[in-house]
Design an enzyme around this catalytic site. Sequence first.
Site, PDB file in Angstrom:
ATOM      1  N   LYS A   1       1.082   4.701   6.792  1.00 56.83           N
ATOM      2  CA  LYS A   1       0.601   5.497   5.650  1.00 56.83           C
ATOM      3  C   LYS A   1       1.292   6.858   5.678  1.00 56.83           C
ATOM      4  CE  LYS A   1      -2.679   2.365   4.844  1.00 56.83           C
ATOM      5  NZ  LYS A   1      -2.598   1.426   3.701  1.00 56.83           N
TER       6      LYS A   1
ATOM      7  N   SER B   1       0.801  -1.228   0.000  1.00 56.59           N
ATOM      8  CA  SER B   1       0.000   0.000   0.000  1.00 56.59           C
ATOM      9  C   SER B   1       0.833   1.276   0.000  1.00 56.59           C
ATOM     10  CB  SER B   1      -0.940   0.016   1.215  1.00 56.59           C
ATOM     11  OG  SER B   1      -0.218   0.201   2.418  1.00 56.59           O
TER      12      SER B   1
END
Length: 232
Positions: free
Chosen positions: A97, A43
């Site tokens: 993230k 991701s």
Amino acid sequence: MSLKFNLSPRKLFAENKGFLLFLIGMILMRSAVADWYLVPSSSMYPSLLEGDRVICDRVAYDVKLPFTDVILAHVADPQRGDIVTFSSPEDGVRLVKRLIALPGDVVEMRDEKLIINGVAASYTAIAAKSADHLTPTREYAREQLVFNETLGTLQHGMIVMPDRAAMRNFAPITVPQGEYMMLGDNRDNSRDSRFIGLVKRELITGQVKRLMFSLNADNYYLPRWERFGAGV
């Protein structure tokens, strides 16, 4: 013949005190000061790769009571562009993230392009450093495009997948005080704030600035030597 173990807890501690204190110290350090974290998914490509072991500075922003989300003191405020680890507001799973929007920001996405406080990010197509910096083909074998995403002085790589169904648009939202928006750099292959919601400050567990090492599971776990100790 039977064996008898009659060591009392006190005697066990006395005979292993050094090791036990070291173990307790390591546990406390990982909970409150610094931790290391294996990147488990794609991701955050091309910034973080599967098999990267990152170092997480747990006191970059806040000093917390060990093993809790209770903030004892603020050290610094998270900044746009930081790579952070946090507990998902959805299920508590630890994620890594990029922090995209701060409290008070008005942020939206149009056709994959970010607009923050009325300023549109710019996108410049670039070549991937290598095939290893693209989403592994076992996961996605179609076209991937790599861009530099630039907003003000901030710049980082990102990947989009034109042939994959993804959330490429959302209406303007104002980030509430004490909350942050997180997005993956692999924009079409990330379960982030678009799906799990904004992240409260107390759920942020640290900042990632550097790698420890990296092993390539798709290539017999050979080391990626150039990533040992590399900054992110």
